[in-house]
Write a protein that holds these residues in place. Structure first.
Motif, PDB file in Angstrom:
ATOM      1  N   ALA A  57      41.216  42.297  30.800  1.00 18.41           N
ATOM      2  CA  ALA A  57      40.474  41.709  31.918  1.00 18.41           C
ATOM      3  C   ALA A  57      41.346  41.543  33.159  1.00 18.41           C
ATOM      4  O   ALA A  57      40.833  41.418  34.267  1.00 18.41           O
ATOM      5  CB  ALA A  57      39.907  40.351  31.499  1.00 18.41           C
ATOM      6  N   TYR A 117      40.151  42.077  37.063  1.00 19.51           N
ATOM      7  CA  TYR A 117      40.174  41.013  38.069  1.00 19.51           C
ATOM      8  C   TYR A 117      40.875  41.488  39.345  1.00 19.51           C
ATOM      9  O   TYR A 117      40.441  41.179  40.457  1.00 19.51           O
ATOM     10  CB  TYR A 117      40.886  39.782  37.499  1.00 19.51           C
ATOM     11  N   SER A 160      39.077  49.921  31.095  1.00 18.77           N
ATOM     12  CA  SER A 160      38.987  48.563  30.559  1.00 18.77           C
ATOM     13  C   SER A 160      37.581  48.012  30.712  1.00 18.77           C
ATOM     14  O   SER A 160      37.016  47.428  29.775  1.00 18.77           O
ATOM     15  CB  SER A 160      39.973  47.631  31.281  1.00 18.77           C
ATOM     16  N   ILE A 212      34.780  47.078  27.662  1.00 18.24           N
ATOM     17  CA  ILE A 212      34.207  45.741  27.522  1.00 18.24           C
ATOM     18  C   ILE A 212      32.688  45.778  27.665  1.00 18.24           C
ATOM     19  O   ILE A 212      31.962  45.191  26.853  1.00 18.24           O
ATOM     20  CB  ILE A 212      34.829  44.789  28.559  1.00 18.24           C
TER      21      ILE A 212
END
Length: 237
Positions: free
Chosen positions: A75, A79, A206, A210
């Motif tokens: 994560a 971000y 990523s 997810i």
């Protein structure tokens, strides 16, 4: 004695992985990737030493338990590039939703074609999701989490090995295209491979991994049971 072997298994696995990683960095050959070589070396050592898998896993399972936190760590790059991801949010969601649907349906049909039993079918269905979540999905739909982990690992390794070839043939130059393909098609292993291309590729991979996991949870617990019933009881009476 068993405790000593278990501790040695954990330390040995880490050492073997890092040696394989150093070799991979030096020669940059796809077939030398630690994800492929490390399991092979460990299997050979277990066979030669006669150490039972249960004894080995008593120590090495610590690494398995770290898969969850490792997945959460992805994560961080998301971000850092959140504005870019927001800009392409619609395209990302649609592509991953389609990819997740195709992965589930193709796995189910492939399992039926080769004549796998019910447990194996449900173990294979979540193979395109990162390991911790895939094992939970497998447990929810009646599969074997252990078998699912094997299928996930195989999918990830093959995906990360074949991805550079696909990227070259299809001429994927856009970081988002390469990243989404690797994250959706090869989850954790693919995401690791994507970061070798660049930070943006790794970020998109990523996110794909997810989001694919979240979408797959919804699909396998709602739509998949209906699809399975339709195929087995109506189309294949």
């Amino acid at each position: 004695m068993s405790l000593w072997i278990a501790c040695s298994s954990l330390l040995g696995t880490i050492i073997i992985f890092y040696i394989c990683k150093m070799i991979y960095k030096k020669y940059k050959k796809e077939w030398l990737t630690p994800m492929l070589v490390t399991p092979i070396v460990i299997i050979i050592l277990l066979l030669l030493t006669g150490i039972p898998y249960t004894t080995y896993n008593a120590g090495a399972s610590v690494l398995t338990n770290l898969l969850g936190p490792a997945t959460v760590a992805f994560a961080v790059p998301i971000y850092k590039n959140v504005n870019l991801l927001k800009k392409h949010a619609f395209e990302i969601f649609i592509s991953i939703a389609v990819g997740s649907t195709v992965a589930i349906i193709s796995s189910f049909i492939m399992a039926l074609v080769v004549g796998l039993n019910n447990e194996l079918v449900h173990s294979l269905v979540p193979r395109s999701v990162t390991t911790p979540i895939a094992m939970d999905i497998s447990n929810m739909i009646g599969g074997s989490p252990t078998l699912t982990a094997v299928f996930v690992m195989t999918t990830g390794i093959l995906g990360s090995l074949l991805a550079p070839i696909v990227i070259k043939i299809c001429r994927f130059h856009n970081p988002s295209s390469r990243g989404l393909m690797l994250g959706m098609g090869a989850h954790g292993a693919g995401t690791s491979r994507a970061f070798e291309f660049g930070e943006l590729e790794g970020t998109f991979a990523s996110l794909a991994m997810i989001v694919a996991a979240l979408i797959s949870i919804v699909l396998t617990t709602t739509i998949f049971p209906v699809f399975e019933h339709l195929v087995i009881n109506i189309l294949l009476p």
